[in-house]
Design an enzyme around this catalytic site. Structure first.
Site, PDB file in Angstrom:
ATOM      1  N   GLY A 279     -45.164  18.735 -15.279  1.00 54.46           N
ATOM      2  CA  GLY A 279     -44.819  19.262 -13.948  1.00 54.46           C
ATOM      3  C   GLY A 279     -43.925  20.249 -13.776  1.00 54.46           C
ATOM      4  O   GLY A 279     -44.388  21.344 -13.322  1.00 54.46           O
ATOM      5  N   HIS A 315     -36.365  17.758  -7.387  1.00 50.79           N
ATOM      6  CA  HIS A 315     -36.188  17.154  -8.792  1.00 50.79           C
ATOM      7  C   HIS A 315     -35.435  17.918  -9.921  1.00 50.79           C
ATOM      8  O   HIS A 315     -34.403  17.528 -10.256  1.00 50.79           O
ATOM      9  CB  HIS A 315     -37.554  16.417  -9.310  1.00 50.79           C
ATOM     10  CG  HIS A 315     -37.163  15.478 -10.599  1.00 50.79           C
ATOM     11  ND1 HIS A 315     -36.979  14.008 -10.367  1.00 50.79           N
ATOM     12  CD2 HIS A 315     -37.086  16.061 -11.883  1.00 50.79           C
ATOM     13  CE1 HIS A 315     -36.908  13.774 -11.893  1.00 50.79           C
ATOM     14  NE2 HIS A 315     -36.838  14.602 -12.502  1.00 50.79           N
ATOM     15  N   GLU A 316     -35.946  18.936 -10.079  1.00 47.07           N
ATOM     16  CA  GLU A 316     -35.829  19.894 -11.235  1.00 47.07           C
ATOM     17  C   GLU A 316     -34.314  20.645 -10.899  1.00 47.07           C
ATOM     18  O   GLU A 316     -33.400  20.744 -11.747  1.00 47.07           O
ATOM     19  CB  GLU A 316     -36.602  21.042 -11.474  1.00 47.07           C
ATOM     20  CG  GLU A 316     -37.936  20.553 -11.856  1.00 47.07           C
ATOM     21  CD  GLU A 316     -38.012  19.427 -12.934  1.00 47.07           C
ATOM     22  OE1 GLU A 316     -37.095  19.463 -13.680  1.00 47.07           O
ATOM     23  OE2 GLU A 316     -38.975  18.409 -13.062  1.00 47.07           O
TER      24      GLU A 316
END
Length: 880
Positions: A279, A315-316
């Protein structure tokens, strides 16, 4: 993925020795690296088919594990030259794919030249080409495909990167850290130099070169530093980056406020890539994303896509601290960064939207993906003990269950004490490669908890089952809880876990409770008593899904209808609805219901659904969640062995009955929600979710009416959520409108890769009786390719997740997926391996289908030259 040893005693990766058996890497065999690399300088001469890489490593002997040999991992590369301290060095040798150099003394400079072919790199690991641009993916073992290096996460280095290439082909040159110099070269070339001041492991290295445009903004940190932000995309896509940019800024603000974490570089760059195995990737200062998690506008992205973009961007970004500033000592500690960061992105999304709906969505994903993993041949703890290919452990267990385990710590500690624990973790281990134990110890010390027994969640696989018995005497209620952790491969015997369960006891007359209790089950069997209940109450347990367990409680339909109407915990209310349906469908599949019992069960479900549809206090987002039936995969988990055909038949029959019984309510609902204009606020999003749900129930009950309404919704759609929802319903119906709408959708969005992915997925995942034939035909469509992971997943992962396709009684679905694995493995073993687990569930399925599934696994296993990824998954699936 990477070598956990530092000496020749253990191989650098799971290579095949002479006997043809893959090497198993064990967590307990970890030793520190023999040599450290405090600094590395990389010089790239960029080319699509022959990029020259010159790496200069400053190496120092590690006092913690001194050894004379420097081991540099490689994979598919060759050294053109090796220099030591500026002089040609011929005293080096190869050990498999690794380069070994015997070095005297304490410190040296090692220079190595390699050449790689990015265009030929279909594995999309290392340096590869994507649509004329160059990009990297180095987690977990990609860096060794670029240059020779101790490619393990506990070797942290300061990187300086210089790259030069054709200015017309590669006008944008990006790497980690901050830009420090640039200039023009000869013959139409140019160059750029980047420096990252923060030591990092090689898996966080990134390079991107290509013809890209940037959307720009900035963020000022709480200490007053301005950070420049840029999202790089192909020309023409920049208008679809606004939501991603807003999500990035919101993430930076939230991490400062909730976790006290401030960004630490002068700029933060994101690049969107069409060809990507995963992703996104959290490379320090230069996040590389799959385009599906960056590009969004109302015309091409659903509400779910918007949520996914926001969640993945967060998230990243959050990895900057939980993964980058504090990284993993070895890959067995993967959940250290991934489980913790998944929890952080879940908390962020809950704060940004509807917290109850987010919690339900997270649990639904856990039950659909992780619970089956926990009960299958590939079950493993969130901190595995061994692996052959580490890329196989990027799993729902490591990510989603890992997040649930840390969430339990927040339940036990409370938010303030948990924050003290995370502050201590970051302070203690900033700039280090840490372990899961380091994290637990920090929470233990910071929050003042004893987590000795809790550590079993890191050690034991399997989903615990909690059996609940309720007794009432006088004014006292006694709950007797028994926990069972099932045997899993390699772990036949389990010890009791620490299971925190938020609990409430409702008075039947008032519909209220006297407060929530946190009970902690830590023994195989425990009893808990509560006084002040003159009459038997209704139990609400595991509220908010406070523990990732399966609750087995003999709750009557009457009590479940009560909880569905009165429970003030949104998740518990949802759970009551789910349990009401699950109990009925499982009994129906098993053939345990008499006609009278079937009618009574349906009546109870119908009453609960009618109450939800009529409840004016509910918002439509929550209402939409409450009326979603349990998924087939979750129902499969309740049965052994499973007849997938019976599960689908009973579930669809109940859906049809609900559509017929509540037809007036569904049509009224569809009319009401269709009148709500498009916006991204909660009310409009809820209306869009609910009107498609109405069509879902009308489709089996009144297919002609449903087709008419779906086509009208499709034609009137001003956004992808409405259009895709309508097309999903039409794709499952055998009606004339189906073909017309599918053709229009393809023509309307031709050339948009992400939207055409949806077109493939909708057909592969449909309820149409000929869905298997449709998938087989789509594999030959001109738009289909095995070289793009998104496209492969769009068609075949949707098919593998569709029981009507995958579990076709003829075995054609199993054969189709096995054929795909064999065809895809030489191109991209990482993606191919993801298709093995559905076949690996064969022991859960009824004997006739199970034999067909096993036969396909055996056919794959017999194929010579399988990738490590596929070989490990298949061998474990056959053994488990």
């Amino acid at each position: 993925m990477n070598d956990l040893s530092s000496t020749p005693a253990l191989p650098a990766e799971a290579q095949l020795p002479d006997d043809g058996q893959p090497t198993v890497i064990n967590r307990l065999d970890y030793t520190p690296p023999a040599w450290l690399v405090p600094q590395i300088a990389l010089d790239f001469a960029l080319s699509l088919d022959a990029t020259r890489v010159l790496s200069v490593l400053s190496v120092e002997r590690n006092p913690a594990n001194p050894a004379p040999t420097l081991r540099l991992n490689g994979d598919g590369i060759a050294a053109r030259s090796v220099n030591v301290d500026g002089q040609p060095h011929n005293d080096w040798r190869m050990d498999g794919a690794d380069l070994l150099i015997d070095l005297p003394g304490e410190a040296h400079t090692v220079t190595i030249e390699t050449v790689v072919n990015p265009t030929a790199n279909t594995q999309l690991s290392g340096l590869y080409a994507s649509g004329g641009m160059l990009c990297t993916q180095c987690e977990a073992e990609g860096f060794r495909r670029i240059t020779f290096f101790p490619d393990r996460p506990d070797v942290l280095s300061v990187y300086t990167v210089k790259m030069a290439g054709d200015k017309q082909k590669f006008p944008i040159l990006l790497s980690n850290g901050n830009p420090v110099a640039s200039g023009e070269g000869e013959d139409g070339t140019h160059w750029a130099e980047w420096h990252d001041p923060w030591p990092k492991p090689s898996y966080l290295f990134a390079l991107v070169a290509g013809d890209l445009v940037a959307s720009r903004d900035s963020f000022t940190t709480r200490s007053g530093r301005k950070v420049d932000l840029a999202i790089y995309v192909r020309a023409g896509d920049e208008a679809r980056t606004d939501h991603a940019m807003r999500s990035l800024i919101a993430s930076m603000e939230w991490d400062e406020e909730v976790y006290g974490r401030e960004y630490d570089l002068d700029l933060f760059n994101i690049v969107a890539v069409s060809d990507f195995n995963a992703g996104a990737m959290e490379n320090k200062g230069l996040n590389v994303f799959n385009t599906r998690y960056i590009l969004a506008d109302p015309e091409t992205a659903t509400d779910g896509d918007y949520d996914a973009v926001e969640g993945v961007v967060a998230h990243e970004y959050f990895h900057n601290w939980s993964g980058n500033r504090v990284t993993c000592r070895d890959w067995f500690q993967l959940s250290l960064k991934e489980g913790f960061t998944v929890l952080r992105d879940q908390q962020f999304s809950a704060d940004r939207g509807s917290a109850p709906v987010k919690r339900i969505e997270d649990v639904r994903i856990l039950r659909a993906a992780q619970f089956p993993e926990d009960s299958g041949p590939l079950a493993h703890p969130i901190r595995p003990d061994s692996y052959q290919e580490i890329s196989n452990f990027y799993t729902a267990t490591v990510y989603n269950k890992g997040a649930e385990v840390i969430r339990m710590m927040t339940v036990l500690a409370g938010p303030e004490r948990f924050r003290k624990g995370t502050d201590l973790y970051f302070d203690r281990h900033d700039g280090e490669a840490a372990t899961c134990e380091d994290f637990v110890k920090a929470i233990e010390d910071g929050a003042g908890l004893d987590l000795t027994q809790f550590r079993r969640w890191y050690q034991q696989a399997g989903t615990p089952r909690v059996d609940v018995a309720v007794a009432h005497a006088g004014d006292t209620v006694t709950l007797t809880l028994k926990q069972t952790v099932p045997p899993t491969p390699g772990q036949p015997d389990k010890q009791p876990m620490v299971i925190p369960l938020r609990t409430a006891l409702f008075d039947r007359a008032t519909g209220k409770h006297d407060g929530e209790h946190l009970i902690v089950l830590a023994e195989a069997e425990q009893s808990f008593s509560f006084s002040g209940h003159a009459t038997p109450p209704v139990l609400s347990i595991n509220r908010g899904f406070s523990a990732p367990v399966a609750i087995a409680s003999p709750v009557s339909n009457e009590d479940l209808v009560f909880l569905a109407a009165h429970d003030d915990d949104p998740f518990a209310r949802y759970e009551a609805m789910q349990q009401l349906v699950v109990q009925h469908l499982v009994s129906a599949v098993r053939g345990e219901l008499s006609p009278a019992q079937r009618d009574a069960g349906r009546k109870a479900i119908g009453e609960a659904f009618a109450a939800v549809l009529a409840d004016g206090a509910l918002d439509d987002l929550m209402r939409g969640e409450l009326v979603i039936l349990p998924g087939e995969s979750y129902l499969h988990e309740q049965l052994a062995p499973v007849d997938p055909g019976k599960v689908r038949a009973e579930r669809e029959d109940l859906k049809r009955w609900l559509g017929e019984t509540l037809k007036a309510e569904w049509t009224t609902l569809h009319d009401r929600c269709s009148a709500v204009p498009y916006s991204l606020d909660a009310a409009a999003r809820g209306a869009r979710k609910l009107k498609t749900q109405a069509l879902v129930y009308l489709a089996p009950a009144a297919p002609t009416e449903a087709a008419r309404r779906a086509r009208a919704q499709y034609d009137a759609a001003t956004n992808m959520t409405d259009r895709q929802g309508a097309l999903m319903v039409l794709a499952g119906l055998d009606v004339p409108e189906r073909a017309v709408a599918l053709a229009d959708f393809h023509q309307r969005f031709a050339g948009n890769m992400l939207v055409i992915d949806k077109w493939f997925s909708l057909q592969a995942g449909s309820l149409h009786p000929d869905a298997l034939a449709h998938v087989q035909a789509l594999a030959g469509h001109p738009d289909f390719t095995l070289n793009n992971p998104n496209r492969v997943r769009a068609l075949y992962m949707a098919a593998a997740a569709n029981p009507g396709v995958f579990h076709d009684a003829s075995g054609a679905g199993y054969r189709m997926i096995a054929d795909l694995i064999l065809q895809l493995d030489p191109i991209n073993g990482n993606v191919a391996a993801r298709f093995v687990p559905p076949l690996g569930r064969w022991k859960k399925i009824e004997p006739a289908r199970a034999a067909l599934m096993r036969a396909e696994l055996e056919r794959i296993a017999a194929q010579p030259g399988l990738s490590r990824d596929v070989r490990e998954q298949v061998s474990k699936s056959l053994e488990g």
